[in-house]
Design an enzyme around this catalytic site. Structure first.
Site, PDB file in Angstrom:
ATOM      1  N   LYS A  77      25.754  -3.560  -1.992  1.00 28.19           N
ATOM      2  CA  LYS A  77      27.225  -3.449  -2.059  1.00 28.19           C
ATOM      3  C   LYS A  77      27.796  -2.799  -0.810  1.00 28.19           C
ATOM      4  CE  LYS A  77      26.823  -2.456  -6.995  1.00 28.19           C
ATOM      5  NZ  LYS A  77      27.085  -1.398  -7.989  1.00 28.19           N
TER       6      LYS A  77
ATOM      7  N   ARG B 100      11.121   3.922   3.674  1.00 24.70           N
ATOM      8  CA  ARG B 100      10.733   2.910   4.690  1.00 24.70           C
ATOM      9  C   ARG B 100      11.991   2.132   5.035  1.00 24.70           C
ATOM     10  NH1 ARG B 100       5.647  -1.116   4.612  1.00 24.70           N
ATOM     11  NH2 ARG B 100       4.692   0.836   5.274  1.00 24.70           N
TER      12      ARG B 100
ATOM     13  N   HIS C 138       4.775   5.583  11.752  1.00 27.52           N
ATOM     14  CA  HIS C 138       4.278   5.473  10.380  1.00 27.52           C
ATOM     15  C   HIS C 138       3.322   6.662  10.228  1.00 27.52           C
ATOM     16  CE1 HIS C 138       3.058   3.940   6.600  1.00 27.52           C
ATOM     17  NE2 HIS C 138       2.800   2.682   6.912  1.00 27.52           N
TER      18      HIS C 138
ATOM     19  N   ARG D  54       0.801  -1.240   0.000  1.00 27.97           N
ATOM     20  CA  ARG D  54       0.000   0.000   0.000  1.00 27.97           C
ATOM     21  C   ARG D  54       0.823   1.273   0.000  1.00 27.97           C
ATOM     22  NH1 ARG D  54      -2.874  -3.910   1.730  1.00 27.97           N
ATOM     23  NH2 ARG D  54      -0.877  -4.449   2.604  1.00 27.97           N
ATOM     24  N   THR D  55       1.732   1.384   0.969  1.00 29.46           N
ATOM     25  CA  THR D  55       2.439   2.663   1.129  1.00 29.46           C
ATOM     26  C   THR D  55       3.243   2.963  -0.121  1.00 29.46           C
ATOM     27  OG1 THR D  55       2.597   2.071   3.454  1.00 29.46           O
ATOM     28  CG2 THR D  55       3.857   3.989   2.734  1.00 29.46           C
TER      29      THR D  55
HETATM   30  N1  ASP Z   1       1.500  -1.990   6.853  1.00 29.12           N
HETATM   31  C1  ASP Z   1       1.618  -1.502   8.194  1.00 29.12           C
HETATM   32  C2  ASP Z   1       3.068  -1.199   8.505  1.00 29.12           C
HETATM   33  O1  ASP Z   1       3.902  -1.305   7.642  1.00 29.12           O
HETATM   34  C3  ASP Z   1       1.004  -2.440   9.172  1.00 29.12           C
HETATM   35  C4  ASP Z   1       1.511  -3.857   9.109  1.00 29.12           C
HETATM   36  O2  ASP Z   1       2.417  -4.171   8.335  1.00 29.12           O
HETATM   37  O3  ASP Z   1       0.960  -4.666   9.851  1.00 29.12           O
HETATM   38  O4  ASP Z   1       3.353  -0.805   9.606  1.00 29.12           O
HETATM   39  N1   CP Z   2      -0.487  -0.059   5.712  1.00 30.30           N
HETATM   40  C1   CP Z   2       0.730  -0.298   5.184  1.00 30.30           C
HETATM   41  O1   CP Z   2       1.726   0.374   5.506  1.00 30.30           O
HETATM   42  O2   CP Z   2       0.738  -1.243   4.225  1.00 30.30           O
HETATM   43  P1   CP Z   2       2.041  -1.750   3.437  1.00 30.30           P
HETATM   44  O3   CP Z   2       2.964  -2.335   4.493  1.00 30.30           O
HETATM   45  O4   CP Z   2       1.553  -2.727   2.456  1.00 30.30           O
HETATM   46  O5   CP Z   2       2.692  -0.537   2.823  1.00 30.30           O
END
Ligand code: ASP
Ligand code: CP
Length: 323
Positions: free
Chosen positions: A101, A122, A150, A72-73
């Site tokens: 590397k 991330r 987050h 998603r993110t």
């Molecule tokens: N997608 C969210 C996160 O990256 C929640 C999860 O992974 O459970 O923090």
């Molecule tokens: N909600 C969330 O961060 O989803 P992803 O880990 O898929 O990005």
């Protein structure tokens, strides 16, 4: 707020307080700038629904740098940039980058900012986004730093509560699951203390909400309770925020196996919930919510996920001075 030295604002840039800034933590937000971001996010929704895309960020480039998995993110930041006419350098798997590397985070962000206008990061380590922001002159947006924060998720969660229930003040928000390692609940809690919210934190004892987050709640004077038993929570929750047990943070898989599936939201549980309430989940879901709940109108998690794109469109436009 992490202050970049951006010099004088060119006259075509909106001085919204976000221009050129990093988005690292929810502590950068207050009622005033939240209203601003939510207002822009709402306009972004209208824009997407009417026209699909616009050229607001034409000529701008986003570097999407993900050291941890994401669906998603990562894709909503990409979609946000593309829908606003910008372009994306996707490094969604650092395994194929020079990180393999041995290149450091400071050097990686300094490389990317020489090509891009904004970096989304991330990373598995708490504080990585702060480190990156210290080295980068261009804005860095935290897309999750380990078990830390987050912030863009918390913004989209908050926006979802507003869109679904029309207000945040006066609500009872129950957070259930892995409150220790779940960065989304850390950020959301710290954001919602700005409002008249009552919190219920439900988790196994070893996965309870960290003390530093509870201290923020204590400091705000908001009411809260911490409990292991989910009994009695569903009946008066306005928001039931369910989280996944964060398998990737466990060193002992036997412990993970004991912790997973402790709380499962199913139709039987939903039958006891208020008629006007919502179930949220940052996703991905493993077993925490049964698929049968998906068709319940109170299941807001797929709408919540879609809101992520509007919030990220608003944030990108804001930090690039085009909101
Ligand atoms: N997608 C969210 C996160 O990256 C929640 C999860 O992974 O459970 O923090
Ligand atoms: N909600 C969330 O961060 O989803 P992803 O880990 O898929 O990005």
């Amino acid at each position: 707020m992490q202050i970049k030295e951006i010099g004088k604002l060119p006259s075509d840039h909106a001085d919204n307080g976000f221009y050129g800034q990093d988005i690292i933590s929810v502590s950068q937000f207050n009622r005033g700038n939240l209203d601003y971001i939510f207002g822009v996010a709402h306009e972004m929704r209208v824009l997407v629904e009417r026209f699909g895309s616009a050229d607001l960020l034409q000529g701008k480039i986003l570097a999407n740098l993900f050291y941890e998995p994401s669906t998603r993110t990562s894709s909503s930041f990409m979609a946000a940039m593309l829908r606003l006419g910008g372009q994306v350098i996707p490094i969604n798997n650092v395994q194929y980058s020079s990180v393999t590397k041995g290149e450091s985070l400071p050097d990686t962000v300094r490389t990317l900012e020489s090509y891009a206008d904004v970096i989304v990061l991330r990373h598995p380590e708490v504080g990585a986004a702060t480190t990156a922001a210290r080295y980068a002159k261009k804005p860095v947006i935290n897309a999750g730093d380990g078990i830390g924060e987050h912030p863009t998720q918390a913004l989209l969660d908050h926006f979802t509560i507003l869109e679904e229930l029309g207000k945040v003040d006066g609500l009872k928000v129950a957070m259930v699951g892995d409150l220790k390692y779940g960065r989304t609940v850390h950020s959301l809690t710290k954001l919602l203390v700005n409002y008249d919210v009552e919190f219920v934190f439900v988790s196994p004892d070893i996965l309870r909400m960290p003390e530093d987050v509870l201290d923020v709640v204590r400091g705000s004077g908001r009411r809260f309770s911490v409990q292991e038993d989910a009994h009695g929570v569903i009946e008066d929750a306005d928001v039931l925020y369910v989280t996944r047990v964060q398998k990737e943070r466990f060193s002992d898989m036997a412990e993970y196996d004991r912790m997973k599936d402790q709380y499962v939201v199913d139709e039987e549980l939903m039958a006891r919930a208020k008629e006007r309430m919502i179930v949220m989940h940052p996703l991905p879901r493993v077993n925490e919510i049964s698929y049968a709940v998906d068709t319940d109108p109170r299941a807001a998690y797929f709408r919540q996920m879609r809101n992520g794109m509007y919030i990220r469109m608003a944030l990108l436009a804001a930090v690039l001075g085009k909101a």
